[in-house]
Each structure stands twice: as structure tokens, then as C-alpha cells.
Write an enzyme that holds these catalytic residues in place. Structure first.
Site, PDB file in Angstrom:
ATOM      1  N   GLY A  63      19.672  44.107  46.089  1.00 18.04           N
ATOM      2  CA  GLY A  63      19.586  43.058  47.209  1.00 18.04           C
ATOM      3  C   GLY A  63      18.683  43.138  48.305  1.00 18.04           C
ATOM      4  CB  CYS A  92      16.890  53.054  47.701  1.00 16.84           C
ATOM      5  SG  CYS A  92      15.981  51.734  46.865  1.00 16.84           S
ATOM      6  CG  LEU A  93      20.261  48.390  50.507  1.00 13.15           C
ATOM      7  CD1 LEU A  93      19.229  47.250  50.508  1.00 13.15           C
ATOM      8  CD2 LEU A  93      21.708  48.007  49.815  1.00 13.15           C
ATOM      9  CG  HIS A 184      16.657  56.113  43.472  1.00 12.94           C
ATOM     10  ND1 HIS A 184      17.943  55.415  43.106  1.00 12.94           N
ATOM     11  CD2 HIS A 184      15.797  55.033  44.111  1.00 12.94           C
ATOM     12  CE1 HIS A 184      17.952  54.268  43.693  1.00 12.94           C
ATOM     13  NE2 HIS A 184      16.844  53.752  44.123  1.00 12.94           N
ATOM     14  CD  GLU A 186      19.471  58.703  43.067  1.00 11.09           C
ATOM     15  OE1 GLU A 186      19.567  57.104  42.644  1.00 11.09           O
ATOM     16  OE2 GLU A 186      19.042  59.197  44.171  1.00 11.09           O
TER      17      GLU A 186
END
Length: 782
Positions: A63, A92-93, A184, A186
Site C-alpha cells: 500500500g 520500505c513502507l 529490504h 532482511e
């Protein structure tokens, strides 16, 4: 008393959050990580709890940071008062939300980056202090645009050149203890910018807390009611065990060396598979590498058959003519199945044999989707298959294709007579001579009608791919596996009519010959019949103690035709940015699912390796996880159902993030998938299990056999999308009076990414359909 660092990880319904938690555990030794959803607690409740944590991690998610429903309480955390302030790291978000809340603009990338690896240019300061080159995995279609007036300092960038220009990869706030990265850290393919970044964040967080005289409040157990226990949870969350569950059954085994040319179909026919009125289960390696063992269930009239449909509060158990109902109560189907197997655990079978007895059958796509995002079944007039359709097998024959041995097994006490009888029959079994069925050639010479095949509407399917790509561009998903059903109306096999035997069995034998696969299956569990030539293992787990989970996702397939050597296949698959990106996304998703159940011990044993199968080259990764130490000594077949609950539906059949992708696909596809893209396999009484993804498969509802004198079904030609009478190739055939027809369904589709070409995706879907349809023609079922 040693005080352990305590981290609060806020999950925005992502499919990588447990990977981030595992990264925190590695970067901050001895820390406790508590994970909550971004809408678990209102801001007014969450903020007072922050004093019990040393830092917070804002995880990624689908989103937009501008949509309150997507970010939940996250947007408020950036504005908490000084007295409640704590160090925060966003991913990220998380970065996008931080930027937007302090004045940056959010924009769409011209070229989205989903599963793409980029070089990250960084300042070498703050969270990048001492960090060398970074090759980072990106999952985003949105990015932040800074004017320079924000209270934010960029720390890293990716240079996308003419695609997107320079894209911000890391930010910090000028005064508050807030840091974030767009990529990311991870991901399994991020190097240089993962664990080192979290270590630096922790060092800066502790430095800030010391300079601002912030102390962390002493933890109290009552807080678990708000934020749950630390991950991984101890002890494991299983139902209390009654004394009766401690009874352990012994497995009795006889071993028979099979004669030359005695194969699995012949053994099944010895056991009565051709009687269509009786249930029958076969999990078949089909002689296809890397498969080895085939499992034949020797069912009796009273073998317990378990069915369940989502929305029901009970499980049906049928034994012969007797039907009972087990109420789920406050539990769910997964806990019920786990308890069912705990009461029937066994020991003493041959250790080299993966199956001693247990549950065999299928679990539907909707069963997994409902666990993930509860939605009631769609209303409709079509006959609906059970979402769980399983039978408890007490007697079985396991055939080892390598050693040519058959293991005759029983978990029933005092079953020596049956074991001896079956062993003697197998020992004397020989392949019939050629020409053994003289009437078959006569039956096959009778003209038969072509199957009536209704493909998905081409224009509608392509429009769905365009719609899926828009969801990818908006940031709601990184990958969407769009599928559609093909319906087949086929005359019953003349071979079956000639001998009064099972038409579906003849069809399966043709399918296993034409498309041999290591996870083939013939499951006749009335009212459903499923024929599968699946190449893809979903989940296997070994017997405790030291249970090992393994998942083998396949993303990327090339058919073996002249000229497609291993070198060519590796260039087409492992050398393809699109294929590797698809595989990587599912690998990261699976790592998350595994971490959620087994804890920290999760490893990618193989990444994007091209493997050779009977008819195809495939791009396969292998992810493994072991149970946490606290669970190793617990004798229970629970791990499998915990894993199935956490990991269904298969990520390779949904996309990522999984929850949002499942919701999008439900609306996009407009109908239930049912059995297709669920899983089939077994849960062993010894605690192991093996489940495959239901692809390259077809299924029917047994009440859909109808007589016809002139079928009028329409078929869609695969190349033009118009509705035309006839078979897949446009051919048509009249039906002799009284011909019996069976209605079959097979699903197919493909993973849609930002790089997908809609026309090519349609053609790939049709190719997958044809791999199963050929069996209808070649079996004489048409």
C-alpha cells in the site's frame, strides 16, 4: 539481573516481517522481539507501552503511506511527544511513512523494482558507518521525493539511470532518533547492508538514549496481553493433551522385493482401484526424478474419512455408513487435525520409509486463504468440493522405485493375516503379457466424441493481467499469481466402459505416462476425484525429534525439447532477471512463513538452481528450517499442521505480500479456485509429512456424470479467444446416443510481475492447460 534488550516490531501485514525479526535477533544479541500488527492497538494504548521497549522497528508492507488503512498507528509514532520518544528504524513502507509525515512527496517509480538487486551508494556515516559495498534487494513501486526543506537527511541512493534516476534508499531525521531504509535488509539476497545496518542502528539508539537519559521500564508479564510474548514463542502453543493422547501405536512392516516390470499401476489394480464406487488414494512418484516413494492406501470400509468446509463449526467423520460430527468449539481445523494425529501417533516403522500410515488427501486453496483472511464461501449453484478431504490410512503399501521394494504396513494391532496375504500376492505378482486385454483395441476403434473444452475467455484473462499490473504499480503487491479454470466435458473412457472399470483411473494412467512428475497423485475421495501430475513439492517435514522442514518453490520452467540443453535452460532461467526475481520473492516469503513457526533456524540451502525433470527444466530453490530447541523433545506430529496453518495457500500460487495478494486475487479472479492451487499429500503417524502444490492437475465432482446425446458446449480457441464449438484444436465430434460425460476442471495461470507481457502470459497459461488436456485425448476419454 541481566536485562535483555527489548524491541517492538510493527508489522503492516507484510510477508517478510519474521525475516526482519530474525535479522534483529542476529544484529542485537540476546534481544527479545515482540511483533504486533499496525492496527492491533490504538495509538492511545500503544504510546504508554513504548517506555517498556528500547527501540521500535517499523516493518514493510503493501500500500501507500498516505493511506491510513495501510499504515495504521505508524503515522502517529513519528509525532509522539518528547517524553515518549524512542529510537525507531523503518524499512520500505517505514521509510516512506517517515518521509511523508515530515513533508516529502510520494511518487510512483517509472520502472518498479520488485525482487530486483541494486547497488546502493551511501555516505558511510550514521547507520552506514564502516559499511562497505551494498547490493540490496528492492520491493517497491513507490518512492519519496525530497524538496530539501524537510527535517530529513538522505543517507543512501540507488542510481536507476534512465529508468527512475536517483532514488532515495535511506533517511534520518535531523533531531529525532529516526532512521530508515527503502530497500529490504532482511532479504536473502541483500549483501553488505543487512545485519551491519541493524547493528549500527542499535549502537546509535543506545547512544541517543544515554545522552537523553532515557531508561527502559522494567518488563512486567501483564504486558503480554497487549503485545504478546516475545518471538519465537516458548512454549509452543498447542492444545492441552489428555492422558489418552499418550498411547502410541506400533507399526508392523513386511518387505517384498518386486518382480521385474511390476509397477505402481499394476499394484493399484491388484488392490481394486478400478472399482469407481470405492475410495482410493495413491501418492505417486510416477518414476520421475527426484521422486522415489509411491504410497498406496489400502482402505477398508471403515477407514475414517474426514471432510470439512470453511464456514462450518464441525468436522465430518465417516466410517462406512456411520457419520459423526466433531465440534471445533473455540479451536480451528488445524488444531483439530493436530489433536487427531497426536492421538494416533506411532513408532516402530521402517525408518527409511517416509510414510507409516496417517492422513492422506487434499487441502483446498480456500482453506489456506480463509485462515489468512477470513471470507465466507462464495454463493453459487455449482457443487462444491470439501475444503479438507482426508482419509486416515491404517494399512498401506509404500513402493521404493530405487530398490524395487514394497513395504507392506499396518498400524492395526493383530493384523498379521492381512500383512501376510498382501505380501504373498505382491511376491507372486507379475506384469501381464502383451495383448492381455483383447477387447481394448475393439473399444478404442469405436469413434469417440472429442472433449468439449471451455478455456477462459482470452480477452477477459488478458484484462485481468493488466489489472494485476496496476495493483503492482500502486504498491499493493510485488507479484500476483493470476489463474483461471478450464472446464472439460469428456466422454467416459471406452476402456473403462469395455471392462466396467474406472474411467478416471484410465485417464490418470495416461496422465502419468505423458506427464510424469514426482508428486503425481490419484485421489478418489467421494465426492471428489483428483488427478495430479504436480512437479512442485510445497512442504515436507521429517519425524521428530530434530524435525526438519523443507520447502522447494518452483518459479521458472522450460520444456525439454531438442536444442534446450542444460546450458540453454540455465541461460533462460537462472540468467533471466524476471525469473530470478519471481523466485526470490517466494523464497523471502517462505523464509518468513518458516520463521513464524520454527523460530530463528531457517536457511536457504539452494537458490535458483536449474534442476532437470522428466519433461522440463525448472528453477528451484530450497529453504529449510528446524524446530526451536524447546520443541525438540516433544513427541508430537504437530509441526506439520502448524506449518500448514502458517504457510497456506502456497506463496508460489498467490504472490507477495500474501494477505493483500490473496484479497486482490479473490476480487480479480471472481470465483473460487477450490482444489486447484491447494495442496495434496500426507501427515504421517510418526510425525512427518509431505505436501505438494496442486498444479498440472484436474478434478471432478463425482455427481457430475451425465448422459448426453448431443453436447452443445462451446470451446474457446486458444489463439483468438472467440467461443467456438469443438475441442481445444477447434475439432468437433458428434456424440453417440447414451454416451456418459464427466465434467472436469483444471486450473492454470502464472505469476504476474511488472515485467510480464500479457499476451505471453496468456500463451503460457494455455500451454500449461494443454499439458493436462493431452491425457484426455490419449486415454481414449474422448
Amino acid at each position: 539481573m541481566v536485562v535483555r534488550p527489548r524491541i517492538l516490531l510493527i508489522d503492516s501485514y507484510d510477508s517478510f516481517s519474521y525475516n526482519l525479526a530474525a535479522l534483529c535477533k542476529r544484529a542485537i544479541p540476546g534481544c527479545d522481539v515482540h511483533i504486533i500488527k499496525n492496527d492491533t492497538l490504538p495509538t492511545s494504548v500503544l504510546v504508554p507501552l513504548l517506555k517498556y521497549f528500547d527501540a521500535a522497528i517499523i516493518g514493510p508492507g503493501p500500500g501507500s503511506p498516505e493511506n491510513p488503512l495501510d499504515v495504521g498507528v505508524v503515522r502517529d509514532l513519528w509525532h509522539i511527544e518528547e517524553s515518549s520518544l524512542l529510537p525507531i528504524f523503518g524499512v520500505c513502507l517505514g521509510l516512506q511513512s517517515l518521509a511523508v509525515e515530515f513533508g516529502a512527496r510520494i511518487k510512483r517509480l517509472k520502472v518498479v523494482k520488485h525482487g530486483q538487486v541494486s547497488d546502493v551508494i551511501h555516505t558511510g556515516t550514521d547507520i552506514f558507518d564502516g559499511v562497505g559495498p551494498i547490493h540490496a534487494v528492492r520491493y517497491h513501486s513507490l518512492h519519496v521525493s525530497l524538496s530539501g526543506d524537510e527535517d530529513l537527511v538522505p543517507l543512501a541512493w540507488a542510481d536507476d539511470a534512465e529508468e527512475n534516476g536517483q532514488v532515495v534508499m535511506a533517511l534520518k531525521h535531523v533531531r529525532k532518533p529516526f532512521w530508515s531504509v527503502q530497500y529490504h535488509p532482511e532479504s536473502v539476497c541483500t549483501s553488505g547492508g543487512g545485519e551491519a545496518i541493524l547493528r549500527n542502528f542499535w549502537r546509535l539508539a543506545m547512544k541517543w538514549s544515554t545522552s537523553h537519559k532515557r531508561t527502559t521500564a522494567l518488563w512486567i508479564s501483564q504486558l503480554h496481553s497487549f503485545v504478546g510474548p516475545a518471538w519465537p514463542q516458548t512454549p509452543p502453543k498447542h492444545e492441552p493433551r489428555a492422558r489418552s493422547e499418550k498411547v502410541v501405536t506400533s507399526v508392523t512392516t513386511r518387505t517384498v522385493r518386486l518382480r521385474e516390470n511390476v509397477d505402481v499401476p499394476l499394484i493399484c489394480e491388484l488392490l481394486g482401484v478400478q472399482d469407481d464406487h470405492q475410495d482410493f488414494v495413491l501418492l505417486d512418484s510416477a518414476g520421475a526424478a527426484p521422486g522415489r516413494f509411491s504410497i498406496v492406501g489400502c482402505l477398508t470400509h471403515t477407514s475414517p474419512k474426514i471432510t470439512y468446509s470453511i464456514g462450518e463449526s464441525f468436522v465430518r467423520i465417516r466410517q462406512g455408513e456411520d457419520v459423526s460430527f466433531a465440534e471445533l468449539g473455540s479451536s480451528d481445523i488445524w488444531a483439530w487435525l493436530s489433536a487427531f494425529m497426536r492421538r494416533r501417533r506411532a513408532r516402530g516403522g521402517a525408518p527409511e520409509v517416509p510414510f507409516w500410515g496417517g492422513l492422506v488427501g487434499y487441502l483446498s486453496y480456500e482453506l489456506g486463504a480463509h485462515t489468512l483472511t477470513p471470507i465466507p464461501p462464495r454463493p453459487g449453484s455449482r457443487l462444491r468440493h470439501p475444503d479438507a478431504n482426508l482419509v486416515f490410512v491404517e494399512r498401506s503399501i509404500v513402493i521404493d522405485s530405487q530398490s524395487k521394494k514394497a513395504y507392506v504396513q499396518s498400524t492395526q494391532p493383530g493384523d498379521e493375516k492381512w500383512l501376510q496375504e498382501v505380501s504373498l500376492r505382491l511376491d507372486s505378482l507379475a506384469a501381464p503379457p502383451s495383448g492381455f486385454f483383447p477387447s481394448i483395441s475393439v473399444a478404442l476403434s469405436t469413434p469417440q466424441p472429442q472433449p468439449m473444452v471451455t478455456l477462459p475467455n482470452r480477452a477477459e484473462y488478458i484484462s485481468k493481467i493488466h489489472a494485476a499490473k496496476e495493483w503492482l504499480f500502486s504498491g499493493d503487491s510485488y507479484e500476483l499469481c493470476v489463474t483461471a479454470p478450464t472446464h472439460i466435458r469428456a466422454a467416459k473412457s471406452p476402456m473403462a466402459v469395455a471392462h466396467g472399470t474406472s474411467s478416471s483411473w484410465e485417464l490418470y494412467k495416461t496422465l502419468r505416462t505423458r506427464n510424469p512428475a514426482p508428486h503425481s497423485a490419484y485421489l478418489r475421495l467421494h465426492s471428489s476425484t483428483l488427478l495430479s501430475s504436480s512437479p512442485e513439492r510445497f512442504l515436507s517435514y521429517s519425524r521428530p525429534p530434530e524435525s526438519l522442514c523443507q520447502l522447494r518453490p518452483i518459479k521458472g520452467t522450460v520444456r525439454k525439447v531438442p536444442g534446450i540443453t542444460r546450458a540453454v535452460a540455465e541461460e533462460m532461467l537462472a540468467g533471466s532477471r524476471k525469473e530470478v526475481a519471481e523466485n526470490l520473492m517466494i523464497v523471502d516469503l517462505i523464509r518468513h512463513d518458516l520463521h513464524s513457526v520454527v523460530g530463528e533456524d531457517v536457511h536457504v540451502r539452494q537458490f535458483c538452481k536449474v534442476e532437470e525433470y522428466e519433461t522440463v527444466w525448472q528453477l528451484v530453490s530450497v529453504i529449510e528450517g528446524k524446530q526451536s530447541p524447546h520443541a525438540k523433545n516433544q513427541a508430537q506430529p504437530d509441526l506439520g499442521f502448524d506449518m500448514l496453518r502458517a504457510s497456506l495457500p502456497p506463496g508460489s500460487m498467490t504472490g507477495a505480500p500474501k494477505k493483500r495478494s490473496v484479497e486482490i486475487l479473490r476480487d480479480l479472479e471472481g470465483q473460487e479456485r477450490g482444489i486447484y492451487s491447494g495442496v495434496l499429500g500426507y501427515a504421517d503417524v510418526g510425525g512427518g509429512g509431505d505436501w505438494a502444490v496442486i498444479i498440472r492437475s484436474c478434478f471432478k465432482h463425482d455427481e457430475q456424470v451425465t448422459p448426453s446425446t448431443e453436447p452443445s458446449e462451446q470451446v474457446q480457441h486458444p489463439h483468438n479467444g472467440r467461443n467456438e464449438p469443438g475441442a481445444l484444436n477447434g475439432a468437433s465430434g458428434a456424440s453417440p446416443s447414451g454416451t456418459l460425460f464427466e465434467e472436469w476442471t483444471l486450473g492454470a495461470g502464472g505469476a504476474i510481475t511488472a515485467l510480464s507481457d500479457p499476451i505471453a502470459e496468456w500463451e503460457e497459461m494455455v500451454t500449461k492447460v494443454e499439458s493436462v488436456l493431452r491425457a484426455f485425448k490419449d486415454s481414449g476419454a474422448c
